[in-house]
Scaffold this active site. Structure first.
Site, mmCIF file in Angstrom:
data_model
loop_
_atom_site.group_PDB
_atom_site.id
_atom_site.type_symbol
_atom_site.label_atom_id
_atom_site.label_comp_id
_atom_site.label_asym_id
_atom_site.label_seq_id
_atom_site.Cartn_x
_atom_site.Cartn_y
_atom_site.Cartn_z
ATOM 1 N N GLU A 108 76.728 28.120 -88.885
ATOM 2 C CA GLU A 108 75.730 28.622 -89.841
ATOM 3 C C GLU A 108 76.435 28.675 -91.181
ATOM 4 O OE1 GLU A 108 74.419 30.747 -92.343
ATOM 5 O OE2 GLU A 108 74.277 32.539 -91.088
ATOM 6 N N CYS A 117 73.930 35.052 -96.813
ATOM 7 C CA CYS A 117 73.547 33.648 -96.638
ATOM 8 C C CYS A 117 72.062 33.458 -96.914
ATOM 9 C CB CYS A 117 73.914 33.163 -95.255
ATOM 10 S SG CYS A 117 73.425 34.284 -93.970
HETATM 11 P P1 NAP Z 1 85.149 30.536 -94.334
HETATM 12 O O1 NAP Z 1 86.135 30.414 -95.414
HETATM 13 O O2 NAP Z 1 84.393 29.342 -93.985
HETATM 14 O O3 NAP Z 1 85.944 31.088 -93.048
HETATM 15 C C1 NAP Z 1 85.306 31.457 -91.827
HETATM 16 C C2 NAP Z 1 86.304 31.359 -90.683
HETATM 17 O O4 NAP Z 1 86.585 29.983 -90.392
HETATM 18 C C3 NAP Z 1 87.643 31.993 -90.950
HETATM 19 O O5 NAP Z 1 88.142 32.536 -89.734
HETATM 20 C C4 NAP Z 1 88.514 30.833 -91.378
HETATM 21 O O6 NAP Z 1 89.856 31.141 -91.084
HETATM 22 C C5 NAP Z 1 87.981 29.695 -90.522
HETATM 23 N N1 NAP Z 1 88.087 28.377 -91.146
HETATM 24 C C6 NAP Z 1 87.573 28.021 -92.342
HETATM 25 N N2 NAP Z 1 87.831 26.715 -92.593
HETATM 26 C C7 NAP Z 1 88.514 26.244 -91.525
HETATM 27 C C8 NAP Z 1 89.052 24.964 -91.194
HETATM 28 N N3 NAP Z 1 88.942 23.922 -92.005
HETATM 29 N N4 NAP Z 1 89.683 24.842 -90.020
HETATM 30 C C9 NAP Z 1 89.816 25.886 -89.206
HETATM 31 N N5 NAP Z 1 89.325 27.115 -89.458
HETATM 32 C C10 NAP Z 1 88.675 27.304 -90.616
HETATM 33 O O7 NAP Z 1 84.054 31.656 -94.624
HETATM 34 P P2 NAP Z 1 84.174 33.117 -95.230
HETATM 35 O O8 NAP Z 1 85.577 33.613 -95.207
HETATM 36 O O9 NAP Z 1 83.183 33.936 -94.529
HETATM 37 O O10 NAP Z 1 83.686 33.012 -96.741
HETATM 38 C C11 NAP Z 1 84.065 32.026 -97.633
HETATM 39 C C12 NAP Z 1 82.845 31.290 -98.144
HETATM 40 O O11 NAP Z 1 81.885 31.067 -97.101
HETATM 41 C C13 NAP Z 1 82.072 32.034 -99.186
HETATM 42 O O12 NAP Z 1 82.563 31.798 -100.474
HETATM 43 C C14 NAP Z 1 80.683 31.501 -98.996
HETATM 44 O O13 NAP Z 1 80.461 30.343 -99.750
HETATM 45 C C15 NAP Z 1 80.567 31.148 -97.577
HETATM 46 N N6 NAP Z 1 79.886 32.127 -96.737
HETATM 47 C C16 NAP Z 1 78.784 31.784 -96.055
HETATM 48 C C17 NAP Z 1 78.176 32.682 -95.184
HETATM 49 C C18 NAP Z 1 77.007 32.355 -94.377
HETATM 50 O O14 NAP Z 1 76.358 33.250 -93.884
HETATM 51 N N7 NAP Z 1 76.711 31.138 -94.121
HETATM 52 C C19 NAP Z 1 78.695 33.934 -95.009
HETATM 53 C C20 NAP Z 1 79.841 34.251 -95.692
HETATM 54 C C21 NAP Z 1 80.428 33.335 -96.523
HETATM 55 P P3 NAP Z 1 91.126 30.459 -91.798
HETATM 56 O O15 NAP Z 1 90.761 30.253 -93.239
HETATM 57 O O16 NAP Z 1 92.215 31.452 -91.589
HETATM 58 O O17 NAP Z 1 91.369 29.200 -91.065
#
Ligand code: NAP
Length: 487
Positions: free
Chosen positions: A227, A264
């Protein structure tokens, strides 16, 4: 503070998740539901430390975190109650005649151990003990959770509560595994591990797509339910706009800036038709946003990404600032609303991208045909909202029809922020808002993601799963020889 694990440790934890999976497959549905309630009890018993730790790690206000804790507990309990009723078993029984007609019976069983990645913006409800973990265990699947880097201590407290709940219940701790480390490699190792049979993810598009590609390109491809958010367009139609100018401007800005825009379902895009009402509405938006004080975001990385995305938007040609909020400190996120024309929007794909934070873009369309062009250009969305009277909709059936192709939840007035945990909820839409629009990640139906059908042909009654036995010991709804039976 990370707990840095070696590859061997991570491998061992993933391997052990099979012990948890086998246990869940052996116990009855009623016992599985009791186990889920035991985990809910354990989370419920967590004291102030959970809230203060999450507050320190996420900067989210205490009342919001208290509410989110309760929501998380409710998720476990409502999913458990659905599991107990056999809602997801979908038992189908075609009785044989003992001669030429075979006896064929089908039900849904768990896929196997599931990898779960939480999101930063819901440290309880979409993280360690969040809806993905609850729904995977509800499906009879063990879970290996990847610690979230934005709230590691909170993740660790929740993980302990889950394991305490399991042990107290008498279940093996391996029903829930927990891995951590400071690089993407930890999550990658989890997704490619052959023991893992599905992945649930909430977070960024970049992270979700990377894990989707890894999971689906394995030797044995697996489903990756990611998601990844969206811009959640609001379609402000003429009659409604004219009748509700002031109230609607205030409602829109409240939703846009709620939780520092870190949802989101944040309504980042507003489409409206040119005219006097829209001119007035834009002034009202500017007045409303001017009342919003800047705020601290979830973590420094998100704050930096927000500030960069906002300045990138303001640098696009023919994009104008309509108004912004109060700025008190440089590190805090300032809310803003920008405006542009549909022509500019249609010529610049960057304008349809999500800005994670309290910034909105108003797109002025010449008429409803142009609004349909703008909507048509957008990718799949979690939500689309009609700010409309019934007459507006009747006069714009094209928009109503098109919107249904584009989103998972279609709202008639109201605002999309606030996702109820109920059976009727669909939280998941066409790509790129999620990687599989057929499923929801909120509401008891989230359990369905981790199930697969299995048929038994000509088996004696005593070997069949309880859902498929002649006596129907669970008294669940089934289809028997074409007849829907409710006992
Ligand atoms: P995220 O950076 O995508 O991280 C979510 C999880 O996935 C973390 O445990 C992260 O851990 C892991 N991860 C991310 N990229 C990865 C990869 N390439 N390979 C392996 N593991 C990976 O999301 P977030 O920390 O929640 O927030 C960052 C951004 O996500 C925000 O700026 C926003 O744009 C978006 N967001 C979207 C939603 C939604 O509901 N869709 C919610 C919150 C945030 P590691 O980085 O340690 O690997």
């Amino acid at each position: 503070m990370y707990i840095e694990m070696s590859n061997e440790q991570i491998h061992g934890i993933i391997q052990d998740s099979l012990i948890g999976y086998n246990y869940l497959q052996e116990i009855s549905l009623a016992k599985r539901a009791d186990l889920m309630h035991a985990i809910a009890d354990s989370i419920d018993a967590l004291g102030e430390e959970l809230i203060t730790t999450a507050q320190a790690e996420s900067a989210l206000p205490i009342p919001r975190l208290q509410g989110e804790k309760q929501r998380t507990i409710n998720q476990w309990r409502s999913y458990a109650n659905a599991v107990r009723k056999g809602v997801y078993s979908e038992a189908r029984i075609d009785k044989g005649d003992g001669a030429s007609k075979a006896d064929i019976r089908k039900y849904n069983k768990g896929l196997g151990p599931v990898a779960v990645f939480g999101a930063s913006n819901f440290p309880f409800a979409f993280s360690t003990a969040g809806g993905d973990t609850a729904s995977a265990i509800g499906a009879g699947c063990s879970v290996v959770f990847k610690e979230h880097p934005g709230h590691p201590k909170t993740s660790q407290i929740m993980a302990k509560a889950i394991v305490d709940g399991l042990v107290k219940f008498g279940a093996p701790a391996e029903v829930f595994g927990y891995i951590s480390g400071s690089s993407n490699a930890v999550g990658e190792q989890l997704v490619v591990h052959p023991i893992i049979k599905a992945v649930a993810f909430t977070g960024s598009f970049r992270g979700g797509k990377a894990l989707f590609d890894l999971g689906t390109q394995r030797n044995e491809p697996i489903p990756v339910f990611a998601e990844m958010g969206s811009v959640n367009p609001v379609l402000a139609l003429p009659q409604y706009l004219e009748q509700n100018l002031t109230a609607f401007a205030s409602q829109y800005i409240s939703s846009l800036t709620l939780g520092v825009g870190q949802f989101c379902t944040n309504p980042g895009l507003l489409l409206a038709i040119k005219g006097e009402s829209l001119d007035q509405f834009k002034l009202l938006l500017a007045q409303e946003i001017a009342k919003v004080t800047d705020a601290v975001m979830l973590h420094a990385g998100i704050a930096k990404a927000y500030s960069e995305a906002k300045s990138h938007l303001s640098n696009q040609s023919d994009v104008a600032l309509l108004g912004d909020g109060i700025s008190t400190e440089e590190s805090r996120a300032v809310a803003a609303v920008y405006g542009t024309s549909a022509t500019t929007f249609l010529g610049n794909s960057l304008l349809g991208e999500e800005i994670f934070g309290p910034t909105g873009l108003v797109v002025e369309c010449a008429d409803s045909e142009e609004m349909a062009l703008v909507l048509g250009k957008l990718g799949g969305q979690l939500t689309i909202t009609f700010a409309a009277t019934a007459e507006d909709v009747a006069q714009n059936k094209n928009l109503f029809t098109l919107a249904q192709e584009k989103c998972g939840r279609l709202l008639f007035n109201g605002m999309p922020t606030g996702v109820e945990v109920v059976y009727g909820m669909q939280h998941g839409g066409p790509y790129p808002s999620t990687t599989d629009s057929r499923f929801t990640s909120v509401g008891p139906d989230a359990v369905k993601r981790f199930l697969r059908p299995l048929s038994f042909q000509n088996w004696p009654n005593e070997f069949l799963p309880e859902e498929l036995q002649n006596e129907n010991p669970l008294k669940i709804e089934r289809i028997v020889d074409n007849q829907r039976t409710v006992e």
